[in-house]
Design a protein around this motif. Structure first.
Motif, PDB file in Angstrom:
ATOM      1  N   ASN A 234       3.387 -10.427 -13.618  1.00 26.41           N
ATOM      2  CA  ASN A 234       4.439  -9.475 -13.267  1.00 26.41           C
ATOM      3  C   ASN A 234       4.077  -8.680 -12.009  1.00 26.41           C
ATOM      4  O   ASN A 234       4.129  -7.457 -11.975  1.00 26.41           O
ATOM      5  N   ALA A 235       3.706  -9.429 -10.961  1.00 31.32           N
ATOM      6  CA  ALA A 235       3.269  -8.806  -9.715  1.00 31.32           C
ATOM      7  C   ALA A 235       4.045  -9.384  -8.543  1.00 31.32           C
ATOM      8  O   ALA A 235       4.683 -10.439  -8.638  1.00 31.32           O
ATOM      9  N   VAL A 236       3.997  -8.672  -7.428  1.00 28.49           N
ATOM     10  CA  VAL A 236       4.584  -9.171  -6.196  1.00 28.49           C
ATOM     11  C   VAL A 236       3.593  -8.918  -5.067  1.00 28.49           C
ATOM     12  O   VAL A 236       2.894  -7.895  -5.053  1.00 28.49           O
ATOM     13  N   TYR A 237       3.500  -9.882  -4.147  1.00 33.30           N
ATOM     14  CA  TYR A 237       2.690  -9.694  -2.945  1.00 33.30           C
ATOM     15  C   TYR A 237       3.624  -9.450  -1.768  1.00 33.30           C
ATOM     16  O   TYR A 237       4.610 -10.167  -1.576  1.00 33.30           O
ATOM     17  N   THR A 238       3.304  -8.436  -0.974  1.00 30.38           N
ATOM     18  CA  THR A 238       4.029  -8.156   0.259  1.00 30.38           C
ATOM     19  C   THR A 238       3.020  -7.723   1.308  1.00 30.38           C
ATOM     20  O   THR A 238       1.828  -7.589   1.019  1.00 30.38           O
ATOM     21  N   HIS A 239       3.463  -7.508   2.526  1.00 35.09           N
ATOM     22  CA  HIS A 239       2.506  -7.245   3.600  1.00 35.09           C
ATOM     23  C   HIS A 239       1.835  -5.883   3.464  1.00 35.09           C
ATOM     24  O   HIS A 239       0.615  -5.771   3.505  1.00 35.09           O
ATOM     25  N   MET A 240       2.631  -4.839   3.312  1.00 31.13           N
ATOM     26  CA  MET A 240       2.058  -3.489   3.331  1.00 31.13           C
ATOM     27  C   MET A 240       2.708  -2.575   2.301  1.00 31.13           C
ATOM     28  O   MET A 240       3.905  -2.657   2.039  1.00 31.13           O
ATOM     29  N   LEU A 241       1.895  -1.730   1.713  1.00 25.10           N
ATOM     30  CA  LEU A 241       2.356  -0.586   0.933  1.00 25.10           C
ATOM     31  C   LEU A 241       1.412   0.564   1.263  1.00 25.10           C
ATOM     32  O   LEU A 241       1.602   1.246   2.243  1.00 25.10           O
ATOM     33  N   GLY A 242       0.354   0.749   0.486  1.00 24.60           N
ATOM     34  CA  GLY A 242      -0.627   1.777   0.815  1.00 24.60           C
ATOM     35  C   GLY A 242      -0.063   3.173   0.639  1.00 24.60           C
ATOM     36  O   GLY A 242       0.480   3.755   1.582  1.00 24.60           O
ATOM     37  N   HIS A 243      -0.188   3.739  -0.573  1.00 27.01           N
ATOM     38  CA  HIS A 243       0.450   5.028  -0.844  1.00 27.01           C
ATOM     39  C   HIS A 243      -0.192   6.180  -0.085  1.00 27.01           C
ATOM     40  O   HIS A 243       0.419   7.233   0.061  1.00 27.01           O
ATOM     41  N   ASP A 244      -1.429   6.019   0.401  1.00 27.32           N
ATOM     42  CA  ASP A 244      -2.052   7.058   1.225  1.00 27.32           C
ATOM     43  C   ASP A 244      -2.602   6.461   2.515  1.00 27.32           C
ATOM     44  O   ASP A 244      -3.644   6.851   3.012  1.00 27.32           O
ATOM     45  N   CYS A 245      -1.834   5.509   3.049  1.00 24.72           N
ATOM     46  CA  CYS A 245      -2.220   4.837   4.286  1.00 24.72           C
ATOM     47  C   CYS A 245      -0.969   4.675   5.151  1.00 24.72           C
ATOM     48  O   CYS A 245       0.112   4.372   4.633  1.00 24.72           O
ATOM     49  N   HIS A 246      -1.103   4.889   6.452  1.00 23.09           N
ATOM     50  CA  HIS A 246       0.017   4.657   7.363  1.00 23.09           C
ATOM     51  C   HIS A 246       0.338   3.164   7.403  1.00 23.09           C
ATOM     52  O   HIS A 246      -0.522   2.325   7.133  1.00 23.09           O
ATOM     53  N   SER A 247       1.586   2.848   7.712  1.00 21.43           N
ATOM     54  CA  SER A 247       2.013   1.466   7.841  1.00 21.43           C
ATOM     55  C   SER A 247       2.645   1.250   9.209  1.00 21.43           C
ATOM     56  O   SER A 247       3.016   2.210   9.887  1.00 21.43           O
TER      57      SER A 247
END
Length: 265
Positions: free
Chosen positions: A164-177
């Motif tokens: 029940n997962a997904v891969y995407t390029h960027m998230l990072g809740h405390d990182c700039h994108s």
């Protein structure tokens, strides 16, 4: 939340976070390279499929040794947003969509590879993967592991139903994108709202350890505020200064610089 056990394995340079779901395991390799790349290996019945690949030679050697020590049979690589590192695992099947192939060989991905090659020199593996098997939207199975291919504007995301997962390029809740303007920000917000609606347990990205839906909501609020700050600023420097002021603990300074370049070309 799907049940799993989590263990950490410290390597010479990077670190493996091993998520054991019972019938399938997820090896999340934190490279600790200059771009904080993350590589994922799905393991089932001794077979393994890698999502993205490291692009620095020392990480390539380290991950190869880890795979050999675990006696994993690498069935293939799913490369999407990161086409560099192509000298790794010669002879192994390489899966990608046609637009991801174009992105990595002639589009924005190739431009990033050239930029990183100039910045990091001979430590960076700028060899671009040659795709052997082209993917289309929808379900595909590699050695008993099911994936759902979700094409995007640049490449593709990957649903992994079994965990029940997904891969995407960027998230990072405390990182700039890297956000390429207001339209891109809106598209990412819509995508993240879709993750919440689907109720994923894990969000895998190529620049961060696995996250969950709380992190998705945090990122949505960040992106909304980033748009607001951009609208109130007149140049890149004042924009970056205000972002740093409001998010002093965020990492990814290079991504912030790139975002500023898009909003204030």
């Amino acid at each position: 939340m799907k049940n799993y056990t989590l263990s950490k394995h410290t390597l010479t340079k990077g670190e493996i976070n091993l998520y054991d779901f019972g019938t399938i395991r997820l090896h999340a390799y934190q490279t600790k390279d200059p771009m904080e790349d993350e590589v994922f290996i799905l393991e089932k019945d001794g077979n393994a499929v890698m999502i993205e690949a490291p692009c620095f030679y020392d990480n390539e050697r380290e991950l190869t040794s880890y795979i050999q020590e675990k006696n994993l049979h690498l069935s293939g690589l799913l490369v999407a947003y990161h086409m560099a590192g192509g000298s790794m695992f010669p002879g192994t099947k390489v899966f990608a969509t046609e637009n991801a192939d174009q992105y990595g060989h002639t589009g924005g991905g190739k431009q990033l590879i050239d930029s990183f090659s100039d910045a990091f020199g001979q430590n960076f593996d700028n060899t671009i993967f040659t795709v052997t098997d082209f993917l289309t939207a929808g379900e595909t199975t590699i050695d008993g592991m099911k994936f759902n291919i979700l094409p995007t504007g640049e490449a593709y995301d990957i649903e992994i139903p079994e965990i029940n997962a997904v891969y995407t390029h960027m998230l990072g809740h405390d990182c700039h994108s890297i956000i390429a303007g207001n339209g891109h920000a809106d598209a990412v917000i819509a995508q993240l709202n879709g993750y919440i609606q689907k109720g994923y347990d894990l969000i895998l990205t190529s620049h961060y350890t696995p996250e969950d839906l709380k992190d998705v909501q945090t990122k949505i609020e960040y992106l909304k505020n980033l748009k607001k700050i951009a609208a109130e600023c007149t140049d890149a420097e004042s924009f970056k200064e205000e972002i740093r002021k409001q998010y002093p603990a965020y990492s990814g300074e290079n991504y912030l610089n790139m975002t500023a370049g898009f909003f204030f070309a």
